[in-house]
Design a protein around this motif. Sequence first.
Motif, PDB file in Angstrom:
ATOM      1  N   PHE A  67       0.844  -1.191   0.000  1.00  0.00           N
ATOM      2  CA  PHE A  67       0.000   0.000   0.000  1.00  0.00           C
ATOM      3  C   PHE A  67       0.878   1.240   0.000  1.00  0.00           C
ATOM      4  CE2 PHE A  67      -2.214  -3.354   2.248  1.00  0.00           C
ATOM      5  CZ  PHE A  67      -3.480  -3.328   1.681  1.00  0.00           C
ATOM      6  N   GLU A  68       0.392   2.285  -0.672  1.00  0.00           N
ATOM      7  CA  GLU A  68       1.061   3.583  -0.589  1.00  0.00           C
ATOM      8  C   GLU A  68       0.419   4.379   0.535  1.00  0.00           C
ATOM      9  OE1 GLU A  68       2.108   7.621  -3.166  1.00  0.00           O
ATOM     10  OE2 GLU A  68       1.105   5.920  -4.140  1.00  0.00           O
ATOM     11  N   ALA A  69       1.197   4.674   1.565  1.00  0.00           N
ATOM     12  CA  ALA A  69       0.691   5.409   2.717  1.00  0.00           C
ATOM     13  C   ALA A  69       0.666   6.904   2.419  1.00  0.00           C
ATOM     14  CB  ALA A  69       1.541   5.109   3.949  1.00  0.00           C
ATOM     15  N   SER A 100      -1.373  -5.619  11.101  1.00  0.00           N
ATOM     16  CA  SER A 100      -0.617  -4.377  11.264  1.00  0.00           C
ATOM     17  C   SER A 100       0.090  -4.058   9.959  1.00  0.00           C
ATOM     18  CB  SER A 100       0.415  -4.511  12.390  1.00  0.00           C
ATOM     19  OG  SER A 100      -0.211  -4.740  13.633  1.00  0.00           O
ATOM     20  N   PHE A 101       0.503  -2.808   9.823  1.00  0.00           N
ATOM     21  CA  PHE A 101       1.282  -2.390   8.667  1.00  0.00           C
ATOM     22  C   PHE A 101       2.745  -2.235   9.070  1.00  0.00           C
ATOM     23  CE2 PHE A 101      -3.008  -0.770   7.814  1.00  0.00           C
ATOM     24  CZ  PHE A 101      -3.233  -1.338   6.573  1.00  0.00           C
ATOM     25  N   TYR A 102       3.646  -2.523   8.132  1.00  0.00           N
ATOM     26  CA  TYR A 102       5.076  -2.421   8.374  1.00  0.00           C
ATOM     27  C   TYR A 102       5.734  -1.674   7.221  1.00  0.00           C
ATOM     28  CZ  TYR A 102       4.252  -6.018  11.904  1.00  0.00           C
ATOM     29  OH  TYR A 102       3.782  -6.714  12.988  1.00  0.00           O
ATOM     30  N   HIS A 103       6.887  -1.072   7.520  1.00  0.00           N
ATOM     31  CA  HIS A 103       7.670  -0.409   6.482  1.00  0.00           C
ATOM     32  C   HIS A 103       9.142  -0.590   6.804  1.00  0.00           C
ATOM     33  CE1 HIS A 103       8.418   3.693   8.624  1.00  0.00           C
ATOM     34  NE2 HIS A 103       8.141   2.778   9.521  1.00  0.00           N
ATOM     35  N   ILE A 104       9.969  -0.137   5.878  1.00  0.00           N
ATOM     36  CA  ILE A 104      11.413  -0.227   6.062  1.00  0.00           C
ATOM     37  C   ILE A 104      11.929   1.121   6.565  1.00  0.00           C
ATOM     38  CG2 ILE A 104      13.634  -0.672   4.973  1.00  0.00           C
ATOM     39  CD1 ILE A 104      11.774  -3.115   5.175  1.00  0.00           C
ATOM     40  N   LYS A 105      12.622   1.093   7.670  1.00  0.00           N
ATOM     41  CA  LYS A 105      13.224   2.300   8.241  1.00  0.00           C
ATOM     42  C   LYS A 105      14.654   1.984   8.640  1.00  0.00           C
ATOM     43  CE  LYS A 105      12.500   5.932  11.685  1.00  0.00           C
ATOM     44  NZ  LYS A 105      11.628   6.416  12.795  1.00  0.00           N
ATOM     45  N   ASN A 106      15.583   2.773   8.096  1.00  0.00           N
ATOM     46  CA  ASN A 106      17.012   2.563   8.358  1.00  0.00           C
ATOM     47  C   ASN A 106      17.428   1.123   8.052  1.00  0.00           C
ATOM     48  OD1 ASN A 106      17.294   5.248   9.306  1.00  0.00           O
ATOM     49  ND2 ASN A 106      16.616   4.630  11.344  1.00  0.00           N
ATOM     50  N   GLY A 107      16.863   0.595   6.969  1.00  0.00           N
ATOM     51  CA  GLY A 107      17.264  -0.718   6.499  1.00  0.00           C
ATOM     52  C   GLY A 107      16.629  -1.901   7.200  1.00  0.00           C
ATOM     53  N   ALA A 108      15.713  -1.639   8.134  1.00  0.00           N
ATOM     54  CA  ALA A 108      15.103  -2.726   8.889  1.00  0.00           C
ATOM     55  C   ALA A 108      13.582  -2.603   8.860  1.00  0.00           C
ATOM     56  CB  ALA A 108      15.595  -2.717  10.336  1.00  0.00           C
ATOM     57  N   ILE A 109      12.914  -3.740   9.069  1.00  0.00           N
ATOM     58  CA  ILE A 109      11.457  -3.740   9.108  1.00  0.00           C
ATOM     59  C   ILE A 109      10.979  -3.190  10.446  1.00  0.00           C
ATOM     60  CG2 ILE A 109       9.387  -5.183   9.089  1.00  0.00           C
ATOM     61  CD1 ILE A 109      10.847  -7.116   7.264  1.00  0.00           C
ATOM     62  N   GLU A 110      10.109  -2.200  10.388  1.00  0.00           N
ATOM     63  CA  GLU A 110       9.512  -1.623  11.586  1.00  0.00           C
ATOM     64  C   GLU A 110       8.010  -1.505  11.406  1.00  0.00           C
ATOM     65  OE1 GLU A 110      10.993   2.034  13.052  1.00  0.00           O
ATOM     66  OE2 GLU A 110      13.020   1.268  13.453  1.00  0.00           O
ATOM     67  N   LYS A 111       7.295  -1.490  12.509  1.00  0.00           N
ATOM     68  CA  LYS A 111       5.855  -1.311  12.463  1.00  0.00           C
ATOM     69  C   LYS A 111       5.533   0.108  12.016  1.00  0.00           C
ATOM     70  CE  LYS A 111       1.781  -2.509  15.195  1.00  0.00           C
ATOM     71  NZ  LYS A 111       1.317  -3.036  16.500  1.00  0.00           N
ATOM     72  N   TYR A 112       4.588   0.236  11.118  1.00  0.00           N
ATOM     73  CA  TYR A 112       4.107   1.541  10.657  1.00  0.00           C
ATOM     74  C   TYR A 112       2.871   1.865  11.489  1.00  0.00           C
ATOM     75  CZ  TYR A 112       2.813   5.272   7.393  1.00  0.00           C
ATOM     76  OH  TYR A 112       2.507   6.490   6.826  1.00  0.00           O
ATOM     77  N   ASN A 113       3.045   2.784  12.422  1.00  0.00           N
ATOM     78  CA  ASN A 113       2.007   3.043  13.412  1.00  0.00           C
ATOM     79  C   ASN A 113       0.803   3.745  12.801  1.00  0.00           C
ATOM     80  OD1 ASN A 113       3.394   1.947  15.671  1.00  0.00           O
ATOM     81  ND2 ASN A 113       4.694   3.766  15.733  1.00  0.00           N
ATOM     82  N   VAL A 114      -0.340   3.123  12.961  1.00  0.00           N
ATOM     83  CA  VAL A 114      -1.617   3.672  12.520  1.00  0.00           C
ATOM     84  C   VAL A 114      -2.613   3.491  13.661  1.00  0.00           C
ATOM     85  CG1 VAL A 114      -3.493   3.530  10.854  1.00  0.00           C
ATOM     86  CG2 VAL A 114      -1.147   3.099  10.106  1.00  0.00           C
ATOM     87  N   SER A 115      -3.202   4.566  14.109  1.00  0.00           N
ATOM     88  CA  SER A 115      -4.182   4.487  15.194  1.00  0.00           C
ATOM     89  C   SER A 115      -5.535   4.044  14.653  1.00  0.00           C
ATOM     90  CB  SER A 115      -4.328   5.854  15.880  1.00  0.00           C
ATOM     91  OG  SER A 115      -3.103   6.281  16.425  1.00  0.00           O
TER      92      SER A 115
END
Length: 292
Positions: free
Chosen positions: A57-59, A71-86
């Motif tokens: 998905f394009e956020a 949950s949604f995830y994205h790449i941050k600083n080369g690692a998989i992290e949770k993309y926080n959505v309330s």
Amino acid sequence: HTTYPELKGGAFDLKVDHENIIWGFDTNYRKLYAYKDGALETWETSNYTSVVDYTLFEAWDGKIVFLGKDSFYHIKNGAIEKYNVSGIEDLQIYDALFAKNGLLWIADYRGGLYRINSDGTRELIDLTQYGSGSRRVSRLAEGPNSEVWAVTVDNEVAHMSAGTWTVYTNSMLSRSGQTRGIFGEESGALWMGTEAGIYRLSGGRFDQVVEIGQVAPDHVFSIAKTPEGALVYSTMNNGLKLLHKGSFETYSPRNGLKPGIARCVVADPTGGQLVGTTVGLNLILNGQVIDK
């Protein structure tokens, strides 16, 4: 696959982010990958989800996120992290739409369509109140002026415009199997790709678009538009189709498209259309099929 053997499973979904990075998902081997300027990075995702088909998905910030369980995830600083959505807590996400006006629309697997506001508050939309026979939504798309399209598992089409919902039905569409891809045009029309062909809804009227002489109906997966205004869609059984001003062009292994199922199509940032199959990637540019 010769250049990048880790991508032996093909491409099941493709997206391009705000930095023109191409993101893809290899469902067979649970790999997320990103490609730009000849450089490729990959991430293993099996710890995040066990679903068969992945969806990118394009956020709102132009980043590409992927769905892992609920949950949604994205790449941050080369690692998989949770993309926080309330507001998505306890939902079982089947499809999602990050709308341009900041709203998040979620189709819950158990039934129900949710509108989630920027502050995390949410509202359940029960489409049966507007004439739909089903509460389960399978596909979401955005139209002009913050309009929303929602297709149910029974192929009923719900349209929200200026806060008002309208449900459209068609007997032929209802018998066309699963709708896997939909695309909302700026003109206000909606394209729907099903297991038994592609349909267009405009002004309350449904039309099935069929190529003359075609033997088997297109089993459609993904739909996009070219900068020139042509409709392009990938199929399970008939390769990639391009429809422009009533004429079809077909790309298949006979004229250079990689074998396997054509799962997804997206505009390449350098021009042309990027096609993901279960075997690999092709670029279609100026009528030519190029290996990627």
